[in-house]
Design an enzyme around this catalytic site. Structure first.
Site, PDB file in Angstrom:
ATOM      1  N   SER A 454       3.059 -15.285  26.472  1.00  0.00           N
ATOM      2  CA  SER A 454       3.188 -14.925  27.887  1.00  0.00           C
ATOM      3  C   SER A 454       3.273 -16.235  28.760  1.00  0.00           C
ATOM      4  CB  SER A 454       2.104 -13.993  28.233  1.00  0.00           C
ATOM      5  OG  SER A 454       2.094 -14.045  29.693  1.00  0.00           O
ATOM      6  N   TYR A 467      -7.065 -11.611  29.371  1.00  0.00           N
ATOM      7  CA  TYR A 467      -5.329 -11.720  28.781  1.00  0.00           C
ATOM      8  C   TYR A 467      -4.911 -13.198  28.841  1.00  0.00           C
ATOM      9  CZ  TYR A 467      -0.593 -10.543  28.696  1.00  0.00           C
ATOM     10  OH  TYR A 467       0.792 -10.334  28.474  1.00  0.00           O
TER      11      TYR A 467
END
Length: 584
Positions: A454, A467
């Site tokens: 990501s 995350y």
């Protein structure tokens, strides 16, 4: 090797070697060697096959310990087929044999399976790196007549690969080279050109090379100029080494017009596959023989069966494993690979969603399977890998895509939250890369592992500690295994999507929030991502592009590119921006 018997054929004595004993329930496999080899080139493969089959090999006329014709015309394909028939009659008189042939052995066996002389004596044919000269002639003519620059270029590349055939037509030159020292250099050349170390020198290499030139002189020119239409209804397995320096892969593309019952398998190896990968050749030959004998077609063979609608597609014949394939990036990636000719294994913790992806892939012509797997579970990932290996063989491409979201303060993030996000986002990638990477190595595949990270991997944020940490770890893991797998010719790509529309925003856990507040934040995050409108199809296209162009790290979306630049060139500014409260 010492011949087990001598078979006479048209005044020529053929040296025949056998492994194992014939039996009523034991199929006979006949191995036919190419140029400039003798039967000894099959030794390692034959010893493996002999554990279950009666195996026969022989020195082609003029090679090894067989006698030598006294004129070039005696090397005509007609005589070579008669030799094969004599060997079959002597070693398996009551039952058809299975042929496994390489290079010039394959060329002469194409002749055998398309002539009446051998009708009823052959049960199946596995061909490696040797086309029918007649088929090759039609292939050349059809491309030259097409007017297509691409197809004419294919002919040009094949002719460049076949430069030595023209040299072999010159009188005396090639035999003189073999007698002048090329025979002693041959093992070194195989190591330099094919990467095969410690090749055992053949005691008959000089005569194998010098006499074998007559195979080309007796057949090539007249067959190329006056080809015959040659068809066979026999089951034919084509093993295509992707690294073959003497054959372009396209030369096999027209084969279905001559062979309706065709299976095609591509392997990452060079021309002398039976020397570099004897276990692989033995396994694929045995699997095909078992199928022809029993009628039970394995899933791997079903995948290899040539389907007209899949011909010519970029990823035809490849097997792709995709985790998190039930929706979003994963589903779109599955459909894109299916459209490009690949077969797909859709993996998701939601079996119904994975089955829907598999169903959609089948509508695009792919073979597809759905598997329910928790990627964070070592046992479940091991079970998935075992199933893939047993049923379909090592995958060509693995996309480790499954992920979960956790947002909120570091101090509100519990051990359970950390465990969950690291278990799926990081351990899922570790399991997928390790288990399927091992399979690729064992199968000698130049595969590709794609790990979906990501933009969060290079974007610090006060609100996304768990995350973003998991995604940064995926990026570093990918960099490390990319370096380790470089020697194995296995590529590793890291995909770093920006704010893409995906179901993860609807399931992200917002720690420190009440259920009502968490639902509101999930909705606001989803709306924000939808307004950005970076669609899953864009991520899927980036994954396909990364595989096709061997890209190492791929940011997707302007925000991902911007964050990457900030982290690389303005890290202090990136750290200050991380203090901003951007929580939805």
């Amino acid at each position: 090797m010492t011949p087990s018997q001598i078979v006479e054929s048209g005044g020529i004595e053929l040296a025949v070697y056998t492994w194992g004993k014939p039996g009523k329930k034991k199929p006979t496999i006949v191995l036919v060697h190419g140029y400039p080899d003798a039967a000894s080139v099959w030794k390692a493969t034959a010893e493996i096959l002999a554990e279950r089959f009666h195996v026969v090999a022989y020195d082609v006329r003029g090679a090894g310990r067989s006698s030598t014709p006294d004129h070039t015309a005696a090397y005509d394909l007609e005589h070579l087929v008669a030799d094969l028939a004599a060997v079959v009659d002597a070693t398996s008189p009551d039952k058809p044999v299975h042929l496994v042939c390489h290079d010039w052995g394959s060329i002469q066996c194409w002749e055998a399976v398309t002539t009446e002389l051998m009708e009823g004596r052959i049960a199946s044919y596995t061909s490696i790196s040797g086309p029918s000269i007649d088929h090759a002639s039609y292939w050349i003519m059809n491309r030259l007549r097409s007017g297509s620059p691409e197809k004419i270029a294919q002919v040009g590349r094949q002719l460049a690969h076949s430069w030595y055939i023209g040299m072999f037509q010159l009188p005396a030159l090639a035999p003189a080279l073999w007698r002048g020292g090329l025979d002693k250099l041959w093992p070194t050349l195989l190591e330099k050109v094919e990467g095969i170390a410690e090749v055992e020198a053949s005691a008959t290499q000089t005569r194998d090379g010098a006499n074998g030139v007559n195979l080309y002189r007796a057949n090539f020119v007249k067959r190329l100029l006056n080809p015959q239409e040659r068809r066979t209804e026999l089951p034919v397995q084509l093993i295509v080494p992707r690294g073959d320096k003497f054959m372009v892969q396209e030369i096999w593309d027209d084969l279905p017009q001559w062979v309706p019952n065709l299976w095609r398998r591509e392997v990452d190896a060079g021309h002398w596959l039976q020397v570099s990968h004897p276990a692989l050749v033995a396994a694929q030959a045995a699997e095909f023989v078992d199928f022809v004998e029993s009628g039970n077609e394995t899933p791997a063979l079903k995948r290899a069966r040539v389907r007209e609608e899949r011909r010519g597609k970029a990823h035809s014949g490849k097997l792709v494993v995709i985790t998190g394939a039930g929706s979003g990036f994963g589903r779109e990636t599955a459909l894109l690979f299916a459209e490009a000719g690949a077969d797909v294994i859709a993996v998701d913790i939601n079996l119904e969603a994975a089955e829907r992806t598999a169903e959609l892939s089948r509508l695009l012509g792919a073979q597809a399977w759905a598997r329910k797997t928790d990627v964070g579970s070592t046992a479940e990932m091991q079970a998935l890998a075992d199933w893939v290996a047993q049923e379909l063989g090592a995958p060509d491409i693995v996309v480790n895509n499954a992920g979960v979201g956790v947002a909120g303060s570091f101090f509100d993030t519990s051990d359970a939250d950390w465990e969950k996000v690291l278990r799926v986002n990081l351990w899922g990638v570790i399991h997928g890369s390790r288990l399927f990477g091992k399979q690729m190595i064992a199968a000698g595949k130049a595969g590709h592992i794609v790990n979906v990270a990501s933009m969060g991997g290079f974007t610090p944020s006060r609100f996304m500690s768990a995350y973003n940490t998991s995604k940064a770890a995926v990026m570093m893991l990918s960099d490390c295994i990319r370096a380790e797998l470089a020697d194995r010719k296995i590529e590793v790509s890291t995909i770093c999507p920006g704010l893409s529309i995906t179901n993860i925003t609807q399931s992200t856990r917002f720690v420190g929030s009440t259920p009502e507040e968490e639902a509101r934040r999930q909705q606001k995050a989803t709306q924000l991502y939808q307004k950005r409108n970076l669609k899953p199809q864009a991520i899927a296209r980036a994954i396909l592009d990364a595989v096709e162009n061997k890209r190492a790290e791929v940011p997707v979306g302007v925000e991902a590119h911007g964050s990457r630049l900030l982290s690389r060139f303005f890290p202090a500014l990136s750290r200050r921006l991380a203090r901003l409260d951007v929580a939805p």
